[in-house]
Design an enzyme around this catalytic site. Structure first.
Site, PDB file in Angstrom:
ATOM      1  N   ASP A  32     -27.206 -16.818 -12.149  1.00 54.44           N
ATOM      2  CA  ASP A  32     -28.744 -17.096 -12.540  1.00 54.44           C
ATOM      3  C   ASP A  32     -29.749 -15.968 -13.038  1.00 54.44           C
ATOM      4  OD1 ASP A  32     -31.046 -18.609 -12.458  1.00 54.44           O
ATOM      5  OD2 ASP A  32     -31.343 -18.256 -10.398  1.00 54.44           O
ATOM      6  N   ASP A  52     -34.362 -16.236 -21.938  1.00 52.73           N
ATOM      7  CA  ASP A  52     -33.808 -16.743 -20.506  1.00 52.73           C
ATOM      8  C   ASP A  52     -32.525 -17.470 -20.871  1.00 52.73           C
ATOM      9  OD1 ASP A  52     -33.608 -18.023 -18.084  1.00 52.73           O
ATOM     10  OD2 ASP A  52     -35.483 -19.618 -18.420  1.00 52.73           O
TER      11      ASP A  52
END
Length: 467
Positions: A124, A343
């Site tokens: 993540d 991202d």
């Protein structure tokens, strides 16, 4: 992965309000490290019922999952307003795409504890705390986590609990650390809340993570991580053992590992739509020089946004023609408007309406032969299946960054199968003022390097093949 600020503020992604450490003398080793990442659909995971997720039923369900997870992630991102040296060796961990999870798009296999045991974690880039499902403080963890794999601190000689009365507890992470301290030797607790309503609580601990260098040597590093007790099987993490955090907060695994292994980390995003037994990799340290690597600056000082990878876009071109997009769209403000972040945890690329409308208008003439229709994204159209669809009709898009870097994704990075006979453009519209987000589908088939020492992000075309 996203966190709800209503409980503990939001998680870290890549910048931490001036808390980054860029010290020339801080590198402890001239080596680097790679971790094994595993695709959520990998046959390797299929041998373990506790880790396999299984493929979506069809392409429509697959894209629907991607879009829904992106929507949840956006809620978190929009609220969130060191290391140097060269490594002679590195450590790498093979991984595979898990793009439809939304809370971390790749799996990694990590060895931790003494004796070491292997755990499967979601990677993540949007959080700062690496945590594991544990059997530590809860009364009946075994029944709650029946059939799942979890870390047992009492079986590891290197496990060290962090007392709530310690100075370390007070400085770990003010946004997630709880003030609860029933007695001086009680654990230092944290509390995370996810947008789907799941609350993840537990205690911080220090533990040894095992790394294997590219030259065959091994080393153990002590990391601060989280032990989440009694995580219910019904939650979204039932198929994995925890989260590997790559945010730029000093607490994150990425910052600590990069600090130890040469000041940078990188990953290669293989084609999301092609399932392979081996594909990409996550690297800590500096590999051999990659040809044709392009760099642009990380705007860590200009941005007031915490824990993000902000970069400066200078424009978007379609078939070589720069679109007439207002320049202020690419200027990041301290209120979280404008600019762009990289991202890898977001799937499609999100553009504010001033940019999105220009991109769509540039595509429409070439796609006018296809009827527009409803789908999971903002612009979808009726079209023949992939084998019959003429990709030569699709305009070529490029993103231009400050310093002259230019990202030219393949067509399958922005034309997706939504359902039978329906395709969609892989861009999603955001209302102004919002922040533009470069998603991982445009990033695929490229090696991405995050140079924390020089505050740069680089990318180069790559087949993402392991040596």
């Amino acid at each position: 992965m996203e966190r709800n600020i209503s409980l503990v503020s939001l998680l870290c992604f890549i910048i931490f309000n001036g808390c980054l450490v860029f010290e020339a003398d801080a590198v402890k080793s001239q080596r680097s490290e790679k971790l094994k990442l595993i695709h959520r659909h990998s046959p390797e995971l299929g041998h373990n019922p506790g880790t396999t997720l299984g493929p979506p039923k069809n392409s429509e369900e697959r894209l629907k999952q991607l879009v829904q997870s992106d929507k949840a992630r956006l809620h978190a991102i929009k609220r969130r307003l060191g290391v140097v040296g060269k490594a002679n060796d590195w450590v790498e961990f093979p991984f595979r795409s898990a793009a439809d999870m939304g809370i971390g798009q790749y799996f990694v296999s990590l060895r931790m504890g003494t004796p070491a045991k292997t755990f499967t974690l979601l990677v993540d880039t949007g959080s700062c705390l690496t945590w594991f499902k544990c059997n530590y403080m809860c009364v009946d963890c075994s029944s709650v986590m029946e059939g799942q794999r979890y870390f047992s601190p009492n079986q590891s000689r290197s496990f060290k609990s962090i007392p709530c009365s310690s100075q370390e507890c007070k400085t770990i992470d003010k946004d997630s650390t709880l003030v609860t301290c029933p007695h001086p030797n009680a654990p230092c607790y944290y509390d995370y809340s996810y947008l789907d309503g799941l609350n993840v609580g537990g205690s911080y601990f220090n533990e040894t993570v095992k790394f294997r260098f590219s030259n065959g040597q091994k080393k153990g590093l002590e990391m601060t991580m989280g032990c989440t007790d009694g995580l219910n099987q019904k939650d979204r993490f039932k198929t994995v053992d925890g989260i590997l955090a790559l945010g730029l907060n000093p607490l994150s695994f990425a910052v600590k590992a990069a600090h130890e292994f040469g000041g940078k980390f990188s990953f290669c995003l293989d084609n999301h739509w092609i399932i392979k037994s081996e594909s990409s990799y996550l690297v800590f340290g500096a590999e051999d020089q990659v040809p044709n690597m392009q760099f642009t600056d990380l705007l860590t000082e200009e941005s007031k946004m915490t824990s993000l990878y902000p970069i400066k876009v200078t424009g978007i071109s379609v078939n070589g023609t720069m679109l007439d997009i207002p320049s202020y769209v690419w200027d990041m403000t301290d209120r979280g408007a404008g600019g762009m972040i990289v991202d890898s945890g977001t799937t499609v690329t999100h553009l504010v309406e001033q940019a999105f409308n220009k991109v769509i208008a540039a595509f429409e003439p070439s796609l006018s032969m296809y009827n527009k229709t409803k789908g999971n994204l903002d612009y979808c159209f009726n079209a023949p299946p992939a084998g019959e669809f003429d990709e030569t009709r699709v305009p070529r898009v490029a993103l231009h960054f400050e310093g002259g870097a230019k990202l030219e994704p393949a067509v399958d990075g922005y034309i997706f199968d939504d359902s039978k006979g329906v395709k969609c453009l892989g861009f999603s519209r955001l209302a102004w003022p919002e922040m533009n987000i470069l998603g991982n589908l445009l990033m695929q088939n490229h090696l991405w390097e995050f140079d924390l020492a020089n505050k740069k992000v680089g990318f180069a075309r790559s087949k993402c093949m392991l040596d």
